[in-house]
Scaffold this motif. Structure first.
Motif, mmCIF file in Angstrom:
data_model
loop_
_atom_site.group_PDB
_atom_site.id
_atom_site.type_symbol
_atom_site.label_atom_id
_atom_site.label_comp_id
_atom_site.label_asym_id
_atom_site.label_seq_id
_atom_site.Cartn_x
_atom_site.Cartn_y
_atom_site.Cartn_z
ATOM 1 N N VAL A 142 1.357 -1.758 -11.959
ATOM 2 C CA VAL A 142 1.178 -1.486 -10.539
ATOM 3 C C VAL A 142 0.956 -0.006 -10.326
ATOM 4 C CG1 VAL A 142 2.628 -3.420 -9.853
ATOM 5 C CG2 VAL A 142 3.667 -1.182 -10.156
ATOM 6 N N ALA A 143 0.271 0.318 -9.246
ATOM 7 C CA ALA A 143 0.071 1.712 -8.896
ATOM 8 C C ALA A 143 1.358 2.275 -8.319
ATOM 9 C CB ALA A 143 -1.058 1.831 -7.879
ATOM 10 N N LYS A 144 1.556 3.567 -8.474
ATOM 11 C CA LYS A 144 2.750 4.230 -7.948
ATOM 12 C C LYS A 144 2.349 5.120 -6.787
ATOM 13 C CE LYS A 144 5.346 4.263 -12.283
ATOM 14 N NZ LYS A 144 4.378 3.473 -13.054
ATOM 15 N N VAL A 145 3.278 5.323 -5.868
ATOM 16 C CA VAL A 145 3.055 6.163 -4.706
ATOM 17 C C VAL A 145 3.946 7.384 -4.798
ATOM 18 C CG1 VAL A 145 3.280 6.310 -2.209
ATOM 19 C CG2 VAL A 145 2.406 4.224 -3.268
ATOM 20 N N ASP A 146 3.415 8.533 -4.483
ATOM 21 C CA ASP A 146 4.169 9.778 -4.504
ATOM 22 C C ASP A 146 5.157 9.789 -3.351
ATOM 23 O OD1 ASP A 146 5.159 12.316 -4.469
ATOM 24 O OD2 ASP A 146 3.216 13.331 -4.444
ATOM 25 N N PRO A 147 6.475 9.763 -3.630
ATOM 26 C CA PRO A 147 7.460 9.684 -2.536
ATOM 27 C C PRO A 147 7.536 10.942 -1.699
ATOM 28 C CG PRO A 147 8.561 10.008 -4.640
ATOM 29 C CD PRO A 147 7.112 9.785 -4.947
ATOM 30 N N THR A 148 6.869 12.037 -2.113
ATOM 31 C CA THR A 148 6.914 13.264 -1.323
ATOM 32 C C THR A 148 5.793 13.326 -0.297
ATOM 33 O OG1 THR A 148 5.521 14.483 -2.890
ATOM 34 C CG2 THR A 148 7.897 14.463 -3.315
ATOM 35 N N LEU A 149 4.948 12.287 -0.274
ATOM 36 C CA LEU A 149 3.835 12.298 0.668
ATOM 37 C C LEU A 149 4.335 12.379 2.106
ATOM 38 C CD1 LEU A 149 1.376 9.622 -0.717
ATOM 39 C CD2 LEU A 149 0.897 12.046 -0.427
ATOM 40 N N LEU A 195 -3.197 4.762 -2.315
ATOM 41 C CA LEU A 195 -3.160 4.155 -3.629
ATOM 42 C C LEU A 195 -4.525 4.318 -4.278
ATOM 43 C CD1 LEU A 195 -1.292 0.815 -2.811
ATOM 44 C CD2 LEU A 195 -0.341 2.831 -3.922
ATOM 45 N N ASP A 196 -4.521 4.652 -5.557
ATOM 46 C CA ASP A 196 -5.773 4.850 -6.272
ATOM 47 C C ASP A 196 -6.256 3.585 -6.958
ATOM 48 O OD1 ASP A 196 -5.971 7.536 -5.547
ATOM 49 O OD2 ASP A 196 -4.634 8.135 -7.170
ATOM 50 N N GLU A 197 -5.444 2.538 -6.955
ATOM 51 C CA GLU A 197 -5.836 1.256 -7.530
ATOM 52 C C GLU A 197 -5.046 0.161 -6.821
ATOM 53 O OE1 GLU A 197 -3.787 0.453 -11.474
ATOM 54 O OE2 GLU A 197 -3.660 2.633 -11.396
ATOM 55 N N VAL A 198 -5.469 -1.068 -7.014
ATOM 56 C CA VAL A 198 -4.751 -2.189 -6.413
ATOM 57 C C VAL A 198 -3.340 -2.249 -6.984
ATOM 58 C CG1 VAL A 198 -4.654 -4.701 -6.229
ATOM 59 C CG2 VAL A 198 -6.840 -3.517 -5.978
ATOM 60 N N ALA A 199 -2.362 -2.365 -6.107
ATOM 61 C CA ALA A 199 -0.963 -2.480 -6.519
ATOM 62 C C ALA A 199 -0.503 -3.923 -6.337
ATOM 63 C CB ALA A 199 -0.088 -1.549 -5.689
ATOM 64 N N VAL A 200 0.343 -4.388 -7.250
ATOM 65 C CA VAL A 200 0.839 -5.763 -7.187
ATOM 66 C C VAL A 200 2.356 -5.735 -7.217
ATOM 67 C CG1 VAL A 200 0.773 -8.066 -8.216
ATOM 68 C CG2 VAL A 200 -1.192 -6.533 -8.476
ATOM 69 N N ALA A 230 -8.574 -7.974 -2.229
ATOM 70 C CA ALA A 230 -7.947 -6.648 -2.116
ATOM 71 C C ALA A 230 -9.004 -5.552 -2.221
ATOM 72 C CB ALA A 230 -6.877 -6.480 -3.184
ATOM 73 N N ALA A 231 -10.001 -5.773 -3.072
ATOM 74 C CA ALA A 231 -11.076 -4.791 -3.203
ATOM 75 C C ALA A 231 -11.880 -4.665 -1.919
ATOM 76 C CB ALA A 231 -11.991 -5.167 -4.364
ATOM 77 N N ARG A 232 -11.819 -5.695 -1.078
ATOM 78 C CA ARG A 232 -12.518 -5.675 0.212
ATOM 79 C C ARG A 232 -11.620 -5.155 1.336
ATOM 80 N NH1 ARG A 232 -16.989 -10.055 0.977
ATOM 81 N NH2 ARG A 232 -17.857 -10.255 -1.112
ATOM 82 N N GLY A 233 -10.446 -4.654 0.982
ATOM 83 C CA GLY A 233 -9.592 -4.008 1.970
ATOM 84 C C GLY A 233 -8.523 -4.865 2.584
ATOM 85 N N MET A 234 -8.219 -6.027 1.985
ATOM 86 C CA MET A 234 -7.199 -6.912 2.524
ATOM 87 C C MET A 234 -5.938 -6.852 1.667
ATOM 88 S SD MET A 234 -9.441 -10.314 3.437
ATOM 89 C CE MET A 234 -8.152 -10.967 4.513
ATOM 90 N N ALA A 235 -4.797 -7.042 2.286
ATOM 91 C CA ALA A 235 -3.586 -7.347 1.543
ATOM 92 C C ALA A 235 -3.598 -8.849 1.266
ATOM 93 C CB ALA A 235 -2.349 -6.967 2.346
#
Length: 323
Positions: A36-43, A49-54, A115-120
């Motif tokens: 899964v992709a990770k998110v920077d908690p300091t944002l 996200l730079d890739e699809v996260a699961v 997801a690649a089309r912008g949907m969760a």
């Protein structure tokens, strides 16, 4: 994909980004096999996200103990900027004749495409025949998985849950259409009192007239419901899509013209009945497709299936071109 239905554009705060990061990194024991992709908690501001996260969720069951190997759903979050109430949600339910041989992993490619089309995307697993399912467990599991969307939204507030689409293939299509009409059920019926209600449905090769299917040689649905329509009519009345039409729930039924597993007549009969009841229902018979090829990435019509799902999610059914 553009925002719909007046969704809020409030950006993430650092606290929300931290919540997302925790959800993505602290996976439960039966986590998704994909990284899964990770998110920077300091944002501070919109998360990206730079890739699809699961993320895998184990959902509780109202009756009995859940099976962590089967009572779960994967949430797919698309790459890109993440803002509160910015991602339309598609719930997808796999088929497989309500039997255990086929699982939710079969819908992983579809989930990633959407997801690649912008949907969760929320991809449901549930107990089936041969693995503890059948009547009424399979139907209760799907209802419980749908209702858990409310909790998923608490962890991932970027998804919208107020006016969403549910998509199913084959047996999953029966479950999807039923899932969009559970609010019609009496309190003592299986799956009643929904906490989350999908408000639009895409059925792909679904046995939407369960009685017709059972009476015309579909022994798979008889096994799933635990008897023939004459033996257990009350059960069919609870879960048969054509007996639970909600005129205010739009349904698009896709079916391959060459489907010999679930006859296109199932979709045709449902759409005709829904229209007579004042509902917004459309039938799209796709030439040359069979029961399996219609959801195959190798099919030349696969993009048509994806486009239909996106159009229905966007509430733009006028874009769904039917023969």
């Amino acid at each position: 994909m553009s925002l719909r239905r007046g969704a809020s554009r409030r950006p993430y705060t650092a606290a929300i980004a931290l919540s997302l990061a925790s959800a993505l990194t602290a996976l439960p024991a039966c986590a998704s096999p994909e990284p899964v992709a990770k998110v920077d908690p300091t944002l501070d501001g919109p998360a990206r996200l730079d890739e699809v996260a699961v993320q895998r969720f184990e959902y509780p069951t109202r009756v009995g103990e859940p099976d962590p190997e089967q009572n779960w759903a994967d949430l797919y979050i698309p790459a890109g900027e993440e803002e509160v109430d910015s991602l339309p949600l598609a719930v997808i339910i796999h088929g497989g004749a309500w039997q255990s041989e086929i699982g939710a992993d079969a819908f992983d490619p579809l989930a990633r495409e959407l997801a690649a089309r912008g949907m969760a995307v929320y991809n449901i697993e549930y107990r089936r025949l041969g693995s503890g399912g059948g009547w009424p467990t399979t139907f209760r599991d799907v209802a419980d998985a749908l209702d858990h969307v409310v909790k998923v939204d608490e962890v991932f507030p970027q998804i919208t849950i107020d006016d969403e689409v549910v998509v199913g293939h084959s047996a999953g299509a029966q479950l999807a259409v039923w899932g969009g009409t559970r609010h019609l059920l009496d309190d003592d019926e299986v799956g009643s009192r929904p906490r989350f209600r999908p408000t639009r449905v895409v059925s792909i090769a679904g046995p939407l007239d369960a009685v017709y299917a059972a009476e015309n040689g579909d022994d798979r649905i008889v096994k799933a419901i635990g008897g023939t329509p004459s033996q257990v009519p009350d059960r069919y009345a609870m879960v048969d899509p054509i007996q639970n039409i909600a005129p205010d729930t739009p349904v698009v039924a896709l079916h391959g013209s060459e489907d010999t597993v679930v006859s296109p007549e199932n979709s045709r009969r449902y759409v005709t009945s829904a229209r007579r009841a004042g509902g917004d229902a459309k039938l799209m018979v796709i030439d040359g497709e069979n029961h399996v090829s219609i959801v195959s990435g190798d099919s030349p019509n696969y993009s048509k299936v994806l486009d239909t799902i996106v159009s229905v999610s966007d509430s733009d059914l006028d874009k769904v071109v039917t023969p």
